[in-house]
Structures are given as structure tokens and as C-alpha cells.
Design a protein around this motif. Structure first.
Motif, short mmCIF file in Angstrom:
data_model
loop_
_atom_site.label_atom_id
_atom_site.label_comp_id
_atom_site.label_asym_id
_atom_site.label_seq_id
_atom_site.Cartn_x
_atom_site.Cartn_y
_atom_site.Cartn_z
N ALA A 215 -26.30 -13.49 -6.42
CA ALA A 215 -26.72 -14.78 -6.96
C ALA A 215 -27.27 -14.70 -8.37
N ASP A 216 -27.41 -13.50 -8.92
CA ASP A 216 -27.97 -13.36 -10.27
C ASP A 216 -27.10 -14.11 -11.27
N ASP A 217 -27.74 -15.06 -11.96
CA ASP A 217 -26.99 -15.87 -12.92
C ASP A 217 -26.97 -15.27 -14.31
N GLY A 218 -27.59 -14.08 -14.45
CA GLY A 218 -27.55 -13.40 -15.74
C GLY A 218 -28.49 -13.96 -16.77
N SER A 219 -29.42 -14.83 -16.38
CA SER A 219 -30.33 -15.45 -17.35
C SER A 219 -31.44 -14.47 -17.71
N GLN A 220 -31.20 -13.67 -18.73
CA GLN A 220 -32.18 -12.71 -19.23
C GLN A 220 -31.86 -12.42 -20.68
N GLN A 221 -32.80 -11.83 -21.35
CA GLN A 221 -32.61 -11.50 -22.74
C GLN A 221 -31.89 -10.15 -22.85
N VAL A 222 -30.73 -10.15 -23.45
CA VAL A 222 -29.99 -8.91 -23.66
C VAL A 222 -29.48 -8.88 -25.09
N THR A 223 -29.25 -7.69 -25.58
CA THR A 223 -28.74 -7.55 -26.94
C THR A 223 -27.22 -7.59 -26.92
N ALA A 224 -26.64 -7.84 -28.06
CA ALA A 224 -25.18 -7.87 -28.16
C ALA A 224 -24.59 -6.52 -27.79
N GLN A 225 -25.26 -5.45 -28.16
CA GLN A 225 -24.77 -4.11 -27.84
C GLN A 225 -24.74 -3.87 -26.34
N GLU A 226 -25.73 -4.40 -25.63
CA GLU A 226 -25.82 -4.19 -24.19
C GLU A 226 -24.70 -4.88 -23.43
N ILE A 227 -24.20 -5.98 -23.95
CA ILE A 227 -23.20 -6.73 -23.20
C ILE A 227 -21.77 -6.53 -23.71
N SER A 228 -21.61 -5.97 -24.90
CA SER A 228 -20.31 -6.01 -25.53
C SER A 228 -19.22 -5.25 -24.78
N GLU A 229 -19.34 -3.92 -24.68
CA GLU A 229 -18.23 -3.14 -24.15
C GLU A 229 -18.01 -3.38 -22.66
N GLU A 230 -19.10 -3.37 -21.87
CA GLU A 230 -18.92 -3.55 -20.44
C GLU A 230 -18.43 -4.96 -20.11
N SER A 231 -18.93 -5.97 -20.82
CA SER A 231 -18.47 -7.33 -20.59
C SER A 231 -16.99 -7.47 -20.91
N ASP A 232 -16.55 -6.81 -21.97
CA ASP A 232 -15.14 -6.86 -22.33
C ASP A 232 -14.28 -6.26 -21.21
N GLU A 233 -14.73 -5.14 -20.64
CA GLU A 233 -13.97 -4.51 -19.57
C GLU A 233 -13.85 -5.43 -18.36
#
Length: 285
Positions: A215-233
Motif C-alpha cells: 500500500a506504500d504510495d511512495g509519498s516521501q522525500q527522495v533525491t533524483a539520484q535515488e529514483i533515477s536508475e532503479e525507477s527506469d528499470e
């Protein structure tokens, strides 16, 4: 794929945040899942009575009632499976087609569904998962197979928890824990053990931990580096899933071999994406 030892994965801070927020909201259960009744009635005409009885908003408790009876007979097992698939797919348009294909392309589906339900209740999720891997139903993948096992499981026995793309992504992003959706028995055992360990430390049931991850909606503070590569995959993996589903539901007659060939190509592309991600995360020797 490699999964870190459970001893090396403490309760993630993100999970503690989710629990705190859930507590503040009064630990509300997951709401009902909406679904398109007409689409399912059209695809599974032989189950019209069952589908007519299901509520417009299908909740976990209603599905669990069916799942608890799946070991009583093959008809009950098939009904429990269809109900779990309706809940799992929700409003996804190709869900009814995929569910009907599992039942129609596997002559042994009723027997296998009943026997794995019995295995789940008697021996727990890990043993049932391993048994189902050995008695695979064509076109039924890990994500939806574990949804069925979850609703057939006995709360007093070893758990059977849902392992789908959403949970896989959460474990990857917040626990640096990498689990496969390719019928890897060791991965599923480690996942169950990990969630059970977290549940014990947080004074929760394992299924409650799984729900918080899902149920985690992902509402948290993250940096662009933290989400970039894994989110792309994960975006590429999601796109491949959508492509396979869209091909299977194209209008007109599609030869079974064409569907098989297309899905084989998609599986090969998934392996390439996952291999690239694993190589990126593995330090050179």
C-alpha cells in the motif's frame, strides 16, 4: 537473483514510517477493489453465478472466505481462484482473459488448485510455492499465483504472502533486497522469512507487513539520484508486462503459438533488463 541474508536486513526506516502513519490513521484495512463485472462475465461465462454474487467492491475478507474453502473440492478451488484473480486484477481490462486462459489451457487446473490449497493450509506458503513450481499451471505467474496462495493460507500456519511487482519494487528500493518473480523457491522462502522477522519485531502479523509494503504510495522525500536508475528499470519492466497483455487481447483470432512466441520474447527482454540492473549494482572484483 541474489537476496541478502535476513540477518543483514533490519527493519527499514520506511517501514517504520508506514506503520506510524497507519497507526495514526487507526490502522484502516485495505478498501475494496473495484472491477468490471461485464468484462468478467463475458470471458468466464461458466462462472456467471459466482461473478453475479461478488460485490461491486471486492475486499480481502470476502476473497479470504472463498480461499478458506478451496481445499473442500475442485469446484471450490476454482471459485476461490477466480475470486482471487478478480481482486488481484481489479479494473485491469485483460485480467478476465488471462484468468480464463489459465483455466482453459490447463486440464489439470481444478485438481492442482485444490491440492496446492491443501498444501498451503497444511504446510505453509513456502512448501506450497515449491509444490506449485513443480506442478506449474501454464500462464500463471508468481505474482498472481501467490495471491491465490495468500487467500488459501491458514493464519495459524506458516504464511503465504503476495509477492508481486509492487512488493518486489519496495524491497528493492527500501531494503536493498532483490527477489525474483521467476519461480525462485529460495527467494520466496527468504522473502517470507524476512517479512516474518520484521513482523515479529514490529508486533504485527506478516500479512500486515505485506499490506504496508503493497500500500506504500511512495509519498516521501527522495533525491533524483535515488529514483533515477532503479525507477527506469522498473518502468521498462512494467512496459513489457503491458505489451504482453495488450498483444494477448488484440482483436481477432491470434494463434496460440504467436502468443507463446511473443511472451517468450518479452521474458528474454526482462532477463536483459534485470541482468543489466544486477551488473550495475554489483561492485567489480
Amino acid at each position: 537473483m541474489i537476496v541478502m541474508s535476513n540477518d543483514c536486513v533490519p527493519v527499514p526506516n520506511r517501514l517504520r514510517e508506514l506503520l506510524s502513519r497507519w497507526d495514526a490513521e487507526g490502522r484502516q484495512p485495505q478498501g475494496g477493489i473495484g472491477w468490471n463485472r461485464s468484462t468478467w462475465l463475458a470471458s468466464l461465462t461458466e462462472h456467471q453465478d459466482l461473478l453475479a454474487e461478488l460485490p461491486d467492491w471486492l475486499g480481502r475478507n470476502h476473497v479470504a472466505e472463498r480461499g478458506r474453502r478451496a481445499d473442500e473440492g475442485e469446484d471450490k478451488a476454482v471459485q476461490a481462484f477466480v475470486t482471487a484473480m478478480v481482486w488481484g486484477y481489479g479494473r485491469v481490462g485483460y485480467g478476465a482473459f488471462r484468468t480464463a486462459r489459465v483455466l482453459r489451457e490447463n486440464d489439470e487446473a481444478p485438481r492442482v488448485l485444490r491440492e496446492v490449497a491443501m498444501k498451503t493450509r497444511c504446510d505453509g506458503g513456502a512448501e506450497a510455492f515449491e509444490w506449485l513450481k513443480q506442478h506449474r499451471l501454464r500462464y500463471l505467474g508468481v505474482s498472481f499465483a501467490t495471491k491465490y496462495l495468500f487467500f488459501c493460507s491458514d493464519a495459524e500456519a506458516a504464511p503465504a504472502l503476495v509477492l508481486d511487482r509492487r512488493v518486489q519494487r519496495w524491497l528493492w528500493q527500501h531494503a536493498d533486497c532483490h527477489v525474483s518473480l521467476d519461480w525462485n523457491v529460495d527467494d520466496y522462502r527468504r522473502y517470507l522469512c524476512l517479512v516474518t522477522t520484521w513482523a515479529r519485531e514490529l508486533n504485527l502479523r506478516p500479512d500486515e507487513v505485506e499490506y504496508l509494503l503493497f500500500a506504500d504510495d511512495g509519498s516521501q522525500q527522495v533525491t533524483a539520484q535515488e529514483i533515477s536508475e532503479e525507477s527506469d528499470e522498473f518502468a521498462v519492466l512494467d512496459a513489457l508486462d503491458e505489451a504482453a497483455a495488450a498483444f494477448a487481447t488484440l482483436p481477432g483470432d491470434i494463434h496460440r503459438n504467436d502468443v507463446d512466441d511473443f511472451e517468450l520474447g518479452v521474458r528474454q527482454l526482462r532477463r536483459i533488463v534485470l541482468a543489466r540492473g544486477f551488473a550495475r549494482r554489483t561492485p567489480p572484483e
